[in-house]
Each structure stands twice: as structure tokens, then as C-alpha cells.
Design an enzyme around this catalytic site. Sequence first.
Site, PDB file in Angstrom:
ATOM      1  N   HIS B  37       0.834  -1.205   0.000  1.00 43.24           N
ATOM      2  CA  HIS B  37       0.000   0.000   0.000  1.00 43.24           C
ATOM      3  C   HIS B  37       0.868   1.255   0.000  1.00 43.24           C
ATOM      4  O   HIS B  37       0.587   2.219  -0.700  1.00 43.24           O
ATOM      5  CB  HIS B  37      -0.923   0.016   1.232  1.00 43.24           C
ATOM      6  CG  HIS B  37      -2.242  -0.654   0.999  1.00 43.24           C
ATOM      7  ND1 HIS B  37      -2.379  -2.019   0.951  1.00 43.24           N
ATOM      8  CD2 HIS B  37      -3.481  -0.141   0.773  1.00 43.24           C
ATOM      9  CE1 HIS B  37      -3.661  -2.316   0.729  1.00 43.24           C
ATOM     10  NE2 HIS B  37      -4.341  -1.201   0.616  1.00 43.24           N
ATOM     11  N   LYS B 102      -9.888  -8.214   7.947  1.00 45.34           N
ATOM     12  CA  LYS B 102     -10.611  -8.588   9.167  1.00 45.34           C
ATOM     13  C   LYS B 102     -10.664  -7.390  10.105  1.00 45.34           C
ATOM     14  O   LYS B 102      -9.801  -6.514  10.053  1.00 45.34           O
ATOM     15  CB  LYS B 102      -9.974  -9.798   9.846  1.00 45.34           C
ATOM     16  CG  LYS B 102      -8.649  -9.520  10.544  1.00 45.34           C
ATOM     17  CD  LYS B 102      -8.183 -10.767  11.257  1.00 45.34           C
ATOM     18  CE  LYS B 102      -6.754 -10.653  11.745  1.00 45.34           C
ATOM     19  NZ  LYS B 102      -6.609  -9.915  13.019  1.00 45.34           N
TER      20      LYS B 102
END
Lengths: 281, 204
Positions: B37, B102
Amino acid sequence: MRDIHIDQISETVARLFIDAAHNLPDDVVAALERARDSEESPLGRQVLEEILENAKLASAEMIPLCQDTGTSVVFVELGQEVHVVGGTLEDAVNRGVAKGYTEGYLRKSMVTQPFSARKNTGDNTPAVIHLELVPGDRLRIKTMPKGGGCENMSRMTILLPGQGREGIANFVLRAVEEASGNPCPPLVVGVGIGGSAEYCMALAKKAITRRVGSSNPDAENADLERDLLEKVNALGLGPQAVGGTNTALAVHVETFPTHITALPVAVNMQCHSARIKEAEL
Amino acid sequence: MSIDIRLPLTDQTIEKLHAGDHVRLTGVIYTARDAAHKRIIEALDKGESLPFDIRGQVVYYVGPTPARPGRVIGAAGPTTSMRLNPYTPRLLEHGLKGAIGKGGRDRTVREAFKKHKAVYFLAVGGTGALLSKRVKSAEVVAYDDLGTEAVRRLEVEDFPAVVVNDMYGDDLLEQGKARYQQRDRLGSYVPVEENAEGSNGGGS
């Protein structure tokens, strides 16, 4: 004195980590099954079904239960009558970790200098070793591949002595509620109470190495465990925090006397993949 | 009951998805976690082209274990999404339509999913073996030097996930807690109003 060669220690550590990464202990599976059977949320039950199916697949096909095969935490109980030969205990453990993580196709997650280089050490060493000297001529090893998701939700505080049991409960509940789905509930919540700051967190960590759902031998501590478990589950987070009645499988409390001015409390969380294995040499 | 979804996500599919829906994803997804990222954002800052066209795509926050010989991938479950919060709105601005991880997202990220008509899915953390079986092919497409954190193109089939944040601004984690929390059994504890706004890292 009884001699134990470091090779024997390394082999054991390697074997235990590979075993831990693939085979969920029976007590954990049983606790997950109880959670599935009691869970009121349909989505929560679905999550628990997937977790149980995962455990079967991991074991049958030798695929790690979780891609996060953790920081290698190793608890060593060394009998005072044992003489470790062939090298140091620390080297023996680290060689075992390197061997286990390499030969077992486990993920290597340890990085060097935490605030700058963060270069992967390549074999998941160094292990975090907790050494305890005990009577006897045995060497007991417990291995815990500790995932980042749950470890990163650890909390520690020093309450005022007067805050007592209520203060402890509120601190634990805040830690669990704010952690939400990050530590992968249903959890085993380890709570350390007393000692000094660093020892208190070690107690919390030690608490999660107990068999899931076992009670503290002290009646008052056991009562606190039951009370905290009921409250944690009343938070309603549920499995993976999708909502439900099983946020924790167990709350384990370990205590130690403390200073007159202090009430240290630490929370160390264990995700549902409570992969702890042990052996005695 | 699960909803079968063919990827890439279309606006039509996204409109039908609501927080709490259990889905099975089939098609192509791209893996990216912290280090990838960071590089993607750096590339965007410099105006460079990205290693894959993120428009319409779904990213999966995962760093798998090494594949055993003859296997497609090792254990491949989700990591904690919260760590990617600082990057996600930027990717959504560039056309990303979905993410899988998650745990919950912060308010800013939830707003960004709503604004850009995108979806955040939860895969069950700690089911890396189960999820690996739903991966039919895996190929590193960028940042190979990042090892487990490299960007991989995965073909998945019937990949189980749950909608957490939909395009309508709803949040499963908030709804779930509101439904099952028993305030009368919490003693003097005062619950937090805001879900998933923790201050530290998350992991896996």
C-alpha cells in the site's frame, strides 16, 4: 545432574512449532464446538463453522491454520538438576525456531530494528524466551506462535488500589470492546494482576498458556474469571465481532502480590487459533 | 444462505449488497498489505502508473505462508484492516471497488466506501487453510522483493466473506454489537459508542 544436548532441544522446538501451526489443541477445538452450539447469532455460528472446518483442513492437508505463524514465544521450565550441553539454551531454541519455520513452510514475520530498518530476519528468529528455573531434572518447553492481530491489542495499566475488582473488570472490558474484531474473537483473554509493570504483562501472557477453560486454583481468582467471562460475552461482539454471544472462549487470571501503592493490570489476548504445544525432555 | 458474486464488482452488484450479507466471491482479486500500500500511494503521488489497474478491482489484505511444493499458495487468511485505513480512501478515489480484511474500519474509511460506492468485506481471521483452498491460482505481479507482502493476482472460487461496510453507510460490526450487547450484565462498565476506533496497530 542430567545432561540434555542442545540438538534435542532444537529438534523439539522445531517439531512443536510445526505441530502448533497445523494442529489446534483438543481443548481449543472443544471450546470452539461449545461456542458454536451455544451461539445465538446465525452469522456468528457461520463464522464458528468456518473456524472449525479450517482446523480440520489444516490438520488433514498440512496447511497452517493461520498465515500469521507469529512471533515465536517459548516458555522454558528448566529443572535445576539439568545441564544443557553442546551450547547455550538460547541458541538451541533459536536453531529450533529457524528449522521449524523453514522446513515447516511457516511465515517468517520477525523484522530487525523495529523503528527503522525492519528487515526480515529470514527465519523468524529471535524467539522470545521466558525462562523459569524449577526443581528437578526435567526440561519443559511450551511453544506459542503468537499472531500480531491479538498481540497488538495488549493493554497494561496501573490502577489505584481502591479501584479493586470493579476497576479491573472495567479495564478488561474496555480493552476487549475497543479491540473489536482485530484480535480474532472468540478470544482467550489473559489477565495479569499485580507484581511490577513488566511482570504483570508476563502473568497475562502466562495466563493464556493454560488449557482453555481451566480455572485458576484460587477460589477468588476463579470467581473473577467466571465474572469476567460473563461480562466479556455480554459485550455482544461475538465471533470476529460480527455480533453474537461468544466473544471469548475463556478468561484466565493470574495474580501476584504487589506494592502498597499499586494495582497493576495487564491484558494479553489470544485469538481463537490458540496454538500452544508442549513437551518434556 | 450465501450470495454468489462474480468479480469484478459492478455497480449493479454493489447496490444489492448490505451489511451482514454472507457472500462467495469468484474471480480475480489482488493482494496488498502495509508495504505494498505504501508503494502504491508513493506511485500515485509521483503520477506513475500502478502495477495493476485498480479500477473496479478488489484488494485482499493478506500475507500468505510459503506454498509447499506443488501447491498454489500457503495459508492465506486476512490481516487486520485497520492498519490500511490511512491508505484506503486514496485507493477508492482511484476506482477501487472492494477490500477484504478482518476487523472494522474507522469512520473516515467507512465514509469513503459510501462515497465511492464500494464494499468492505470481512473474511474470517484465522481460517488461512480454508481460504487457501479457494485460491485457484496465484501470481506475483509487483514488488516481488516484499516477499509475503508482494502484490499477487489471485483467482478465487467461492471465497467466503461477509459484507461489513456497504455503499449505504451501514456497518455490520456496529449493528451486530447493538443487537447482542446486554448492558444490564456489564456492571458499572460504560460501553464505547464508537466501534473499531482503536489507537494501535492490529496484525496477522
